[in-house]
Design a protein around this motif. Structure first.
Motif, PDB file in Angstrom:
ATOM      1  N   THR A   2       0.837  -1.113  -0.012  1.00 52.21           N
ATOM      2  CA  THR A   2      -0.123   0.048  -0.018  1.00 52.21           C
ATOM      3  C   THR A   2       0.949   1.228  -0.073  1.00 52.21           C
ATOM      4  OG1 THR A   2      -0.202  -0.056   2.479  1.00 52.21           O
ATOM      5  CG2 THR A   2      -1.882  -0.901   1.191  1.00 52.21           C
ATOM      6  N   ASP A   3       0.365   2.347  -0.655  1.00 46.32           N
ATOM      7  CA  ASP A   3       0.914   3.563  -0.609  1.00 46.32           C
ATOM      8  C   ASP A   3       0.783   4.288   0.610  1.00 46.32           C
ATOM      9  OD1 ASP A   3       2.291   5.884  -1.308  1.00 46.32           O
ATOM     10  OD2 ASP A   3       0.467   6.813  -2.372  1.00 46.32           O
ATOM     11  N   ARG A   4       1.916   4.555   1.355  1.00 47.02           N
ATOM     12  CA  ARG A   4       1.586   5.221   2.868  1.00 47.02           C
ATOM     13  C   ARG A   4       2.310   6.764   2.898  1.00 47.02           C
ATOM     14  NH1 ARG A   4       1.904   1.850   7.846  1.00 47.02           N
ATOM     15  NH2 ARG A   4      -0.327   0.981   7.703  1.00 47.02           N
ATOM     16  N   GLY A   5       2.582   6.973   1.548  1.00 47.35           N
ATOM     17  CA  GLY A   5       2.941   8.483   1.635  1.00 47.35           C
ATOM     18  C   GLY A   5       1.937   9.531   1.475  1.00 47.35           C
ATOM     19  N   LYS A   7       1.910  12.536  -0.472  1.00 41.89           N
ATOM     20  CA  LYS A   7       2.803  13.405  -1.504  1.00 41.89           C
ATOM     21  C   LYS A   7       2.247  14.792  -1.707  1.00 41.89           C
ATOM     22  CE  LYS A   7       2.913   8.836  -3.961  1.00 41.89           C
ATOM     23  NZ  LYS A   7       2.079   8.142  -4.717  1.00 41.89           N
ATOM     24  N   GLU A  10      -1.153  15.032  -3.061  1.00 43.33           N
ATOM     25  CA  GLU A  10      -2.279  15.104  -2.343  1.00 43.33           C
ATOM     26  C   GLU A  10      -2.785  15.867  -1.470  1.00 43.33           C
ATOM     27  OE1 GLU A  10      -2.644  10.863  -0.236  1.00 43.33           O
ATOM     28  OE2 GLU A  10      -0.646  10.696  -1.113  1.00 43.33           O
ATOM     29  N   ARG A  75      -1.791   9.676   6.823  1.00 41.46           N
ATOM     30  CA  ARG A  75      -0.790   8.933   6.299  1.00 41.46           C
ATOM     31  C   ARG A  75      -0.912   7.461   6.405  1.00 41.46           C
ATOM     32  NH1 ARG A  75       4.041   6.779   5.959  1.00 41.46           N
ATOM     33  NH2 ARG A  75       4.464   7.041   8.195  1.00 41.46           N
ATOM     34  N   LYS A  78      -4.462   5.874   5.364  1.00 41.92           N
ATOM     35  CA  LYS A  78      -5.153   6.204   4.214  1.00 41.92           C
ATOM     36  C   LYS A  78      -6.053   5.410   3.566  1.00 41.92           C
ATOM     37  CE  LYS A  78      -2.057   7.985   1.548  1.00 41.92           C
ATOM     38  NZ  LYS A  78      -0.879   8.244   0.557  1.00 41.92           N
TER      39      LYS A  78
END
Length: 130
Positions: A2-5, A7, A10, A75, A78
């Motif tokens: 999973t994308d935990r950033g 950015k 966003e 974050r 998300k």
């Protein structure tokens, strides 16, 4: 994976986007956390901002800490947020005079709020299907 950033793409920025959010968005509250949400049909990624009022936390250092905790909570959770609110423009607010002690305190309110919204959506779907 999973994308935990969190950015730059966003982050909710710009006066016009924030003004539109306040004009057309819908408010939700859970514990010491409030969120205003405006669904974004054409968006591919959620736009999220955080804010803490001087009314609740007088010292800048306290406001900045609360904002850091809100961003980190978003974050890390998300996927839960997207499940509850979908792709949308939204802004998170800390609405308590008491500074959160730690990440876990903010996370509890965040998860409660997301679960509450998921239950409301499920109830609305059940009504339309019945």
């Amino acid at each position: 994976m999973t994308d935990r950033g969190y950015k730059r793409s966003e982050k909710l920025k710009g006066k016009s986007g924030i003004d539109r959010l306040f004009r057309e968005g819908k408010w939700h509250t859970g514990g010491s956390l409030r969120v205003i949400v405006l669904p974004d049909e054409g968006g591919k990624m959620p736009k999220v901002g955080v804010s803490v009022s001087k009314k609740f936390l007088k010292k800048a250092v306290d406001r900045n800490r609360a904002k850091r905790l809100l961003r980190e909570t978003y974050r890390l959770n998300k996927a839960l947020f997207l499940e509850a609110f979908g792709v949308s423009s939204s802004m998170l607010f800390w609405v308590s005079r008491k500074l959160p002690k730690n990440q876990a305190e903010v996370e509890v309110d965040f998860i409660k709020l997301c679960e509450k919204i998921k239950r409301q959506k499920a109830a609305e779907e059940d009504e339309t299907n019945a």
